[in-house]
Structure formats: C-alpha cells, structure tokens
Scaffold this active site. Structure first.
Site, short mmCIF file in Angstrom:
data_model
loop_
_atom_site.label_atom_id
_atom_site.label_comp_id
_atom_site.label_asym_id
_atom_site.label_seq_id
_atom_site.Cartn_x
_atom_site.Cartn_y
_atom_site.Cartn_z
N PHE A 387 -2.79 -1.93 -3.36
CA PHE A 387 -2.60 -1.38 -4.38
C PHE A 387 -1.92 -1.78 -4.86
O PHE A 387 -0.53 -2.02 -5.88
CB PHE A 387 -1.47 0.21 -4.27
CG PHE A 387 -2.75 0.79 -3.20
CD1 PHE A 387 -3.64 1.19 -3.29
CD2 PHE A 387 -1.87 1.46 -1.99
CE1 PHE A 387 -4.32 1.74 -2.65
CE2 PHE A 387 -2.55 1.95 -1.29
CZ PHE A 387 -3.76 2.93 -0.75
N CYS A 388 -2.05 -3.67 -5.01
CA CYS A 388 -0.97 -4.18 -5.77
C CYS A 388 0.11 -4.69 -5.81
O CYS A 388 1.60 -4.67 -6.18
CB CYS A 388 -1.53 -4.35 -7.54
SG CYS A 388 -2.93 -4.41 -8.19
#
Length: 470
Positions: A387-388
């Site tokens: 999720f970055c």
C-alpha cells in the site's frame, strides 16, 4: 441473526439509515452489478448526481483557458476561485492564514513542498515510519541539500507511534516534521496534538490528510499544520486528477521554487535570464489547471456536507468495529485464528482501514495474491500489497533492521528475490477499507467469503503471477 446482533452492539448505525437510501439512488451501480467495494482508502466512489452536474455544466456553458481575460477565460477563473474559497470553508481555514494550491493529487502537493523547502545542514526532516511513499520521497530532496533525515518507528503492537518518541526526536533540531493524520496501511489515527507540539520545537508540520478526510472532519481553525496535502477523489470519487495543498501563508513564504513555468510568473525575460514569480498561490500551480475538473471539487464538497461528515463517520466506525469483531471470531476447527490484523483490534483512535493476512490451519500466511484472485472471483474489490507504505509494513511484519540495511539492501532485485532476504513468507497484506456508502451486507459478504474460502482449507497457490512491486 447477525443483523440484530450488530444493531444491538452498534445502535448508532440506525442513525445512518439515510445512507442506504442514498446508495440505492445514487450508487446503484454497486448492487446492480453485485459489487462489494472495500477499497475506499484507494478511491472514493462518485454519485450519479455529481456526474450529472459535471455534464450539465459543460453542456450549458463555455469555458476556456483561465490564463487570459476573454469571457470564457473569466468564466473558468471565476469557478476556480470560488472553489478555492469553498475549500477554505470546508476545512474552516481562514483565508488570511491559508492558501489553497491546486495539484494533480496529494503526491503532487508533497512534491511542491519537497522541492521548495529550504532543507540544509541544521534544517532537518523528521518523519514517522508510518507514511505514504509520497511523503517518504521528500527525504531525497532533504538529503540532496545536506539535511539530516530521521524516522520514528511504530510500536510493534498496534502500530502506533508513541508521543514520547516524537518528543525525543523533535528535541534534537528543527526543520520539517511529516506524519499522516491516518495511516493508509493500518488505519491508525496519529494525534493531531503533534502539530502544535512540533511547532513549539521549531518545526513546520506537513500533515498528510489524504486517508483521514474521507470520513473525518479536519478543522484548520482548531489545529494549524503548515502544509496539508489532500486528494479529492479519495473523498468523493470524482473528479480524479485534482488534489490540493493547503499551506499557511507564512510557511509558503519560506519555500523557494527551483524553477518556473507557464502560469507561475508575474514577469519573465528570456534574453535577460530573470523572472519574478506571481505573488500569490498561483506561483505554485504549474501550467494550466484542470479547469474543467476543479469546479467539480465544489460539487463534491457540497455533496459531502449535504450528507454530513458526522453521519459518514458514525457509519464507518460502526462497520469497522463489527468487521474487527467478526474477523476475531473466525477460527479453524482446531481453534487457530484465521486472521492476523495489523493495527488496533478496536475502533479507538483508528479509521475504517484494516490491514490483515489470512492464515492457514498451520499458522502459515496465505499469499496475498491468492486472496486478490479469490476475492475478484466473488466480485469483491479490495487491496493487496504494501500500500505504498513500507515503514508501516516493516513494523507490521517485524522485519529486523539488519535485513533492511544489509549488503543486498537497495539492489535491483525482483520482489521474489527480496522476500527471503528480509525473511518474509509473502509480499504484503490484504487491506479492507470502508467508506461513504458501505453497508452491513458488504461486511457480511466479505466475512462469508473468508470463511467459505479459507477456513480449514489449504489455499490454492497455483497460477500466481510474479509480483511487480511492493
């Protein structure tokens, strides 16, 4: 039965019943096509009314490039400036204190700060390890200008960052402190009290609000961060490609842009080699704004205000609490848990984003690619990966520091080659996030999917494509 138990445990949900009618009327494409949408942290969903308003406006009026003084240019400029004022009102921000700079997204807002902030020896960058990569990337500008970069890691249990650790690190210097109001990985909501705390230590504060504002009110009349990046599509789905940076005027005055472009200057000479930037927020808006989309931000904000943030917050809080309870109750026949949650198991100080992994009966992690594939087959949209947000992931998976700084760190390897180096059995987690028109049926369908697919079963790992990023 589960419905009555839910309403008994979360009576506040009954006050949000109007959202069910709204879902049927304005978001009917969900149920018409059997979608279970569980990725509101990735993007909100647009209402039919928003889309109709956009089409009606373009059908009835004529708008041109705002960098002119023609009738169509003035029409565009007027809508853009009205939207600026509406953004300030939405956040209860004084126009004497804050500017609104339109950007393509929150990432663009972070880059504006990163490239223009006066980093250097003695002007440091402090970040919580729990940060989106759009904030992590600021460190490259800081290092390039000789600034020290410090990360504050989260606690292993609950993935919260202690306020004492924040005080300890901030006491060493001054510069820029960056943290998210809500983690896009775990849903943890970090204390907004850190804003005045850091400012008292001599720091300016970048508060990443992208994951927070879709279901929480941010009052800039009560708390005064220096920079606030926002992506509007996360709040109300449409338009994409428009975000903004809310910046205190005094903080904006410290920034030094390393270049200029069309739309940012008051006067410029090609042969003379000099330029003077515009004296207002347009000095930071490169080129021509997305003038057809920016006015739709006003439509979206009015849509949310018409519903009421209090109603939205109540609904997602109730559903998140129930989701966590139901996940905790999922156990294999031998008593082993089916689910490992990263972050808080309750709704205290957390948002509607839940990161987890499914476990097989032996306690092994089920590859997140298996879950993505199986969920898609049931028409369930969720998110898998890291999720970055690598810092939150490193804390969640308790990756030892020497694995992250060893001889293989930073090499151009495939994800499959990296996993054994850092000691992970899989490349990430599963993220379920709730939002504006989520309902009990969405949660129950996800729970049914999990139980029917993974309880007392060995997952099918065949046919998985290689991971491209993490």
């Amino acid at each position: 039965m589960s419905g009555s138990l839910f309403l008994s445990a979360y009576p506040g949900y009954a006050t949000t019943g109007g959202l069910d009618e709204l879902r049927a009327r304005e978001y009917g494409y969900l149920d018409d096509r059997g979608h279970v949408y569980l990725d509101y942290t990735g993007a909100g969903l647009p209402s039919r009314a928003q889309l109709a308003a956009h089409a009606d406006r373009l059908r009835e009026e004529c708008f041109g490039n705002p960098h002119s003084d023609s009738p169509t240019s003035r029409a565009s400029t007027s809508l853009v400036e009205r939207t600026r004022a509406a953004v300030l009102s939405y956040f209860n921000a004084s126009p004497a204190e804050y500017a609104v700079i339109f950007t393509p997204n929150a990432t663009g807002a972070c880059r504006l700060v990163a490239e223009a902030y006066p980093f250097g020896p003695g002007t440091d960058l402090v970040l919580t390890a729990d940060n989106h990569n759009s904030v992590n990337g600021i460190r490259e500008y800081a290092r390039e200008h000789g600034a020290a970069v410090a990360y504050i890691p989260p606690d292993a249990a609950g993935l919260r960052v202690s306020s004492e650790a924040v005080r300890r690190v901030l006491g060493r210097g001054q510069g820029l402190f960056a943290f998210p109001a809500q983690s896009n990985f775990s849903g943890v909501q970090h204390p907004l009290a850190w804003v005045p705390l850091a400012q008292a230590y001599g720091y300016q504060v970048l508060l990443d609000a992208a994951a927070y504002v879709p279901a929480n009110r941010l009052d800039l009349g009560a708390v005064h961060p220096d920079f606030v990046p926002v992506s509007w599509y996360k709040v109300f789905g449409y338009p994409t490609g428009v975000g903004c940076l809310l910046a205190r005027w005094e903080a904006l005055a410290r920034l030094r842009r390393p270049w200029f472009s069309g739309g940012t200057i008051k006067v410029v000479s090609a042969l003379g080699g000099w330029h003077v930037l515009a004296g207002d927020e347009t000095a930071f808006e490169d080129g021509t704004l997305n003038f057809h989309a920016v006015p739709e931000v006003s439509v979206g904000m009015a849509w949310i205000e018409g519903i009421g943030m209090k109603v939205i917050h109540e609904r997602v809080t109730c559903l998140t609490g129930w989701l966590l309870e139901r996940l905790r109750g999922l156990r294999h026949s031998g008593g082993e848990p089916l689910v490992r949650v990263y972050g808080p198991w309750d709704t205290d100080g957390r948002g509607a984003t839940v990161a987890l992994n499914f476990l097989d009966p032996a306690g092994g992690v089920i590859d997140e690619r298996v879950v993505a594939r199986d969920a898609a087959a049931r028409n369930i949209s969720l998110r898998t990966g890291c999720f970055c947000n690598p810092g939150a992931g490193e804390g969640a998976f308790t990756i030892p520091g020497d694995a992250l700084t060893g001889p293989d760190a930073g090499r151009d390897l495939s994800i499959e080659e990296y996993l054994p180096i850092i000691g992970l059995p899989t490349g990430g987690a599963v993220r379920v996030s709730l939002g504006l028109v989520s309902n009990l049926a969405d949660v129950e369908r996800f729970i049914d999917f999990a139980a029917e697919t993974y309880l007392d079963r060995a997952p099918d790992h065949t046919g998985l494509v290689p991971r491209e990023r993490c």
